[in-house]
Structures are given as structure tokens and as C-alpha cells.
Design a protein around this motif. Structure first.
Motif, mmCIF file in Angstrom:
data_model
loop_
_atom_site.group_PDB
_atom_site.id
_atom_site.type_symbol
_atom_site.label_atom_id
_atom_site.label_comp_id
_atom_site.label_asym_id
_atom_site.label_seq_id
_atom_site.Cartn_x
_atom_site.Cartn_y
_atom_site.Cartn_z
ATOM 1 N N VAL A 297 0.842 -1.188 0.000
ATOM 2 C CA VAL A 297 0.000 0.000 0.000
ATOM 3 C C VAL A 297 0.881 1.243 0.000
ATOM 4 C CG1 VAL A 297 -1.702 1.297 1.329
ATOM 5 C CG2 VAL A 297 -1.929 -1.176 1.117
ATOM 6 N N SER A 298 1.968 1.210 0.802
ATOM 7 C CA SER A 298 2.895 2.340 0.867
ATOM 8 C C SER A 298 3.536 2.592 -0.500
ATOM 9 C CB SER A 298 3.968 2.047 1.915
ATOM 10 O OG SER A 298 4.927 3.055 1.908
ATOM 11 N N HIS A 299 3.942 1.509 -1.172
ATOM 12 C CA HIS A 299 4.559 1.637 -2.494
ATOM 13 C C HIS A 299 3.557 2.204 -3.500
ATOM 14 C CE1 HIS A 299 7.371 0.822 -5.689
ATOM 15 N NE2 HIS A 299 6.448 0.128 -6.347
ATOM 16 N N HIS A 300 2.339 1.737 -3.449
ATOM 17 C CA HIS A 300 1.293 2.220 -4.353
ATOM 18 C C HIS A 300 1.000 3.708 -4.094
ATOM 19 C CE1 HIS A 300 -2.214 2.187 -6.933
ATOM 20 N NE2 HIS A 300 -2.957 2.662 -5.933
ATOM 21 N N ALA A 301 0.932 4.112 -2.831
ATOM 22 C CA ALA A 301 0.670 5.516 -2.479
ATOM 23 C C ALA A 301 1.833 6.402 -2.937
ATOM 24 C CB ALA A 301 0.462 5.646 -0.974
ATOM 25 N N SER B 128 15.691 17.232 -13.939
ATOM 26 C CA SER B 128 15.145 15.878 -13.763
ATOM 27 C C SER B 128 15.951 15.086 -12.739
ATOM 28 C CB SER B 128 15.073 15.146 -15.098
ATOM 29 O OG SER B 128 16.349 15.044 -15.665
ATOM 30 N N ASP B 129 17.262 15.290 -12.691
ATOM 31 C CA ASP B 129 18.079 14.618 -11.673
ATOM 32 C C ASP B 129 17.676 15.055 -10.269
ATOM 33 O OD1 ASP B 129 19.481 13.270 -13.622
ATOM 34 O OD2 ASP B 129 21.162 14.693 -13.626
ATOM 35 N N MET B 130 17.394 16.344 -10.124
ATOM 36 C CA MET B 130 17.003 16.847 -8.809
ATOM 37 C C MET B 130 15.625 16.319 -8.400
ATOM 38 S SD MET B 130 19.523 18.558 -7.636
ATOM 39 C CE MET B 130 19.040 19.769 -6.433
ATOM 40 N N VAL B 131 14.721 16.145 -9.353
ATOM 41 C CA VAL B 131 13.411 15.563 -9.055
ATOM 42 C C VAL B 131 13.601 14.130 -8.544
ATOM 43 C CG1 VAL B 131 11.228 14.765 -10.058
ATOM 44 C CG2 VAL B 131 12.120 17.018 -10.645
ATOM 45 N N GLN B 132 14.431 13.369 -9.246
ATOM 46 C CA GLN B 132 14.689 11.987 -8.827
ATOM 47 C C GLN B 132 15.307 11.947 -7.434
ATOM 48 O OE1 GLN B 132 13.645 9.325 -10.183
ATOM 49 N NE2 GLN B 132 12.988 10.120 -12.147
ATOM 50 N N GLU B 133 16.257 12.834 -7.191
ATOM 51 C CA GLU B 133 16.911 12.881 -5.882
ATOM 52 C C GLU B 133 15.909 13.236 -4.784
ATOM 53 O OE1 GLU B 133 19.830 12.501 -3.043
ATOM 54 O OE2 GLU B 133 19.896 11.888 -5.157
ATOM 55 N N THR B 134 14.992 14.141 -5.083
ATOM 56 C CA THR B 134 13.965 14.515 -4.100
ATOM 57 C C THR B 134 13.118 13.307 -3.721
ATOM 58 O OG1 THR B 134 13.869 16.760 -4.991
ATOM 59 C CG2 THR B 134 11.998 16.043 -3.666
ATOM 60 N N PHE B 135 12.614 12.591 -4.709
ATOM 61 C CA PHE B 135 11.787 11.424 -4.421
ATOM 62 C C PHE B 135 12.596 10.321 -3.744
ATOM 63 C CE2 PHE B 135 8.807 13.311 -7.491
ATOM 64 C CZ PHE B 135 7.623 13.146 -6.785
ATOM 65 N N ALA B 136 13.848 10.168 -4.131
ATOM 66 C CA ALA B 136 14.689 9.148 -3.490
ATOM 67 C C ALA B 136 14.882 9.461 -2.011
ATOM 68 C CB ALA B 136 16.038 9.064 -4.204
ATOM 69 N N ARG B 137 15.127 10.713 -1.679
ATOM 70 C CA ARG B 137 15.311 11.083 -0.271
ATOM 71 C C ARG B 137 14.038 10.884 0.540
ATOM 72 N NH1 ARG B 137 19.424 16.154 0.573
ATOM 73 N NH2 ARG B 137 21.144 15.257 -0.601
ATOM 74 N N VAL B 138 12.909 11.236 -0.053
ATOM 75 C CA VAL B 138 11.639 11.042 0.660
ATOM 76 C C VAL B 138 11.411 9.556 0.899
ATOM 77 C CG1 VAL B 138 9.124 11.260 0.464
ATOM 78 C CG2 VAL B 138 10.594 13.198 -0.110
ATOM 79 N N TRP B 139 11.657 8.729 -0.105
ATOM 80 C CA TRP B 139 11.456 7.283 0.041
ATOM 81 C C TRP B 139 12.423 6.700 1.073
ATOM 82 C CZ3 TRP B 139 7.847 3.915 -0.906
ATOM 83 C CH2 TRP B 139 8.144 2.558 -0.862
ATOM 84 N N GLN B 140 13.694 7.123 1.017
ATOM 85 C CA GLN B 140 14.700 6.592 1.936
ATOM 86 C C GLN B 140 14.486 7.056 3.372
ATOM 87 O OE1 GLN B 140 18.325 7.845 0.088
ATOM 88 N NE2 GLN B 140 18.333 6.169 -1.393
ATOM 89 N N SER B 141 13.795 8.150 3.552
ATOM 90 C CA SER B 141 13.568 8.645 4.917
ATOM 91 C C SER B 141 12.681 7.702 5.715
ATOM 92 C CB SER B 141 12.935 10.041 4.885
ATOM 93 O OG SER B 141 11.576 9.951 4.476
ATOM 94 N N GLY B 142 11.861 6.907 5.022
ATOM 95 C CA GLY B 142 10.981 5.971 5.699
ATOM 96 C C GLY B 142 9.783 6.641 6.343
ATOM 97 N N ALA B 143 9.647 7.934 6.203
ATOM 98 C CA ALA B 143 8.567 8.667 6.847
ATOM 99 C C ALA B 143 7.366 8.856 5.931
ATOM 100 C CB ALA B 143 9.086 10.035 7.295
ATOM 101 N N PHE B 144 7.433 8.335 4.727
ATOM 102 C CA PHE B 144 6.379 8.613 3.756
ATOM 103 C C PHE B 144 5.013 8.145 4.230
ATOM 104 C CE2 PHE B 144 3.796 7.551 0.049
ATOM 105 C CZ PHE B 144 3.708 8.796 -0.518
ATOM 106 N N ASP B 145 4.914 6.926 4.820
ATOM 107 C CA ASP B 145 3.612 6.416 5.214
ATOM 108 C C ASP B 145 3.029 7.155 6.407
ATOM 109 O OD1 ASP B 145 5.970 5.000 5.546
ATOM 110 O OD2 ASP B 145 5.003 3.227 6.358
ATOM 111 N N ARG B 146 3.840 7.983 7.104
ATOM 112 C CA ARG B 146 3.342 8.726 8.263
ATOM 113 C C ARG B 146 3.047 10.194 7.935
ATOM 114 N NH1 ARG B 146 7.902 6.089 9.958
ATOM 115 N NH2 ARG B 146 9.031 8.028 10.194
ATOM 116 N N LEU B 147 3.218 10.603 6.691
ATOM 117 C CA LEU B 147 3.062 12.013 6.322
ATOM 118 C C LEU B 147 1.602 12.409 6.183
ATOM 119 C CD1 LEU B 147 5.796 12.383 3.572
ATOM 120 C CD2 LEU B 147 5.926 13.118 5.942
ATOM 121 N N GLU B 148 1.261 13.558 6.748
ATOM 122 C CA GLU B 148 -0.085 14.096 6.566
ATOM 123 C C GLU B 148 -0.161 14.947 5.285
ATOM 124 O OE1 GLU B 148 -1.620 16.133 9.991
ATOM 125 O OE2 GLU B 148 -0.737 14.641 11.333
ATOM 126 N N ASN B 149 0.979 15.590 4.927
ATOM 127 C CA ASN B 149 1.016 16.475 3.752
ATOM 128 C C ASN B 149 2.236 16.097 2.894
ATOM 129 O OD1 ASN B 149 0.939 18.529 1.913
ATOM 130 N ND2 ASN B 149 1.251 20.182 3.381
#
Length: 194
Positions: free
Chosen positions: A5-9, A35-56
Motif C-alpha cells: 500500500v505504501s509503495h502504491h501511495a 530531472s536529476d534533482m526531481v529523482q533525488e527529491t523522491f529518493a530522499r523522501v522514500w529513503q527517509s521511511g517517513a512517507f507512510d506517516r506524512l499528513e502532507n
């Protein structure tokens, strides 16, 4: 929340926010690295592990993108490198204005030297025709000579002035191409026939 579910979200957020972040980075750092910076942004968010707990998640992505820009600016400051994207159409190389002014002065000086080197009568006829805007007939009447004489002196003056200007242009071209430092090339131009 399960991993599937987390991966799908995350994928859903990626699809909806990627374009917005791409435009954000293009405005800030140019199209080359956006485009590299966009990828890096999403990679950092995913690696933080906090994605499933984010309200915004959109706000978190924006803050991460801003932090990446801050990190990039700090890195460039440390390296002493400034980033200015080159737009070939807008930033086309132009010769320096000062150099053009110097070349114009050199051409005027060559013209003046050629004019002063003309025989007196040739110079007088040339100046009467070119500066005073007199016709060949008017010059001939004032000096008491025929049109053929005027034509002869005008052709002679124009030929000498043309040679002087061409020599000057040739010297300037050699200087622009870096031949002045060789010396020999300049001497061969200067010692040419007059």
C-alpha cells in the motif's frame, strides 16, 4: 500501512507531483539538472521511511526539494563554482566593444596615413571630390584639367587607400588570431609593398 500500500501511495504521489517539481527545479537551476534533482527529491523522501506517516506529502516533497537546492548552493560555494546555464541563442559570444573601438581608430589612422602619403595633387582632387562633394566637372573647372585627369587621380587615390585599409585589416585579423606573438607574421605584413 503495508509495504504494498505504501509503495502504491508513493507511486501515486510520484505521478501527481513529478511535473510540479520538474517545473520548480527548471526555474531554480535550469533544465539540464532539473530531472536529476526531481529523482533525488523522491529518493530522499522514500529513503527517509517517513512517507507512510506524512499528513502532507506535497509539502514534505517541496521542503525536501528546497533543502536539496540549499545543499547544492553550499556545495557550489565550497567548490568556488557558480552555475549559470548557457542559453546559446541568448548568450551568443560578442566581440568586446572596446576592441571594436580600437579597431575603428586603427582603420581611421591607416586611412589618414594613406591620404597624407598621396601626392599633393592627387590628395587635393580626392578631397575636393569626396569631402566637398564636387563633381568631376566642377573639380576639373576649378583646377583647369579634364575629366580624364580627375579620373586618373581618383583611381590612384582609391587604390592607395584601399591597399592601406587592407593591410590594416590583415594586421587586425592576425592579432585576433593570436599571430602577433609570433612576430614574424606581423613583420611580413608590415614590410609588404606599399
Amino acid at each position: 500501512m503495508s509495504a504494498a500500500v505504501s509503495h502504491h501511495a508513493f507511486e501515486k504521489i510520484y505521478r501527481s507531483e513529478r511535473t510540479r517539481l520538474l517545473h520548480f527545479f527548471r526555474r531554480k537551476i535550469g533544465p539540464r539538472d532539473a530531472s536529476d534533482m526531481v529523482q533525488e527529491t523522491f529518493a530522499r523522501v522514500w529513503q527517509s521511511g517517513a512517507f507512510d506517516r506524512l499528513e502532507n506529502p506535497q509539502g514534505y516533497l517541496t521542503r525536501t526539494a528546497q533543502n536539496l537546492l540549499i545543499d547544492l548552493a553550499r556545495k557550489r560555494m565550497r567548490n568556488g563554482c557558480t552555475f549559470c546555464p548557457l542559453d546559446e541563442a541568448r548568450d551568443a559570444p560578442l566581440p568586446p566593444r572596446q576592441e571594436l573601438g580600437i579597431q575603428a581608430l586603427e582603420l581611421r589612422a591607416a586611412y589618414r596615413r594613406a591620404l597624407l602619403a598621396l601626392p599633393r595633387r592627387t590628395r587635393r582632387i580626392f578631397l575636393m571630390q569626396r569631402l566637398k562633394r564636387m563633381t568631376y566637372r566642377e573639380v576639373g573647372q576649378e583646377l583647369g584639367v579634364g575629366n580624364q585627369c580627375i579620373e586618373y587621380h581618383m583611381m590612384r587615390a582609391l587604390a592607395e587607400i584601399r591597399k592601406a585599409i587592407e593591410r590594416c585589416w590583415h594586421r587586425q585579423k592576425l592579432v585576433l588570431n593570436g599571430c602577433r606573438s609570433r612576430g614574424g607574421a606581423m613583420r611580413s605584413v608590415d614590410s609588404g609593398p606599399n
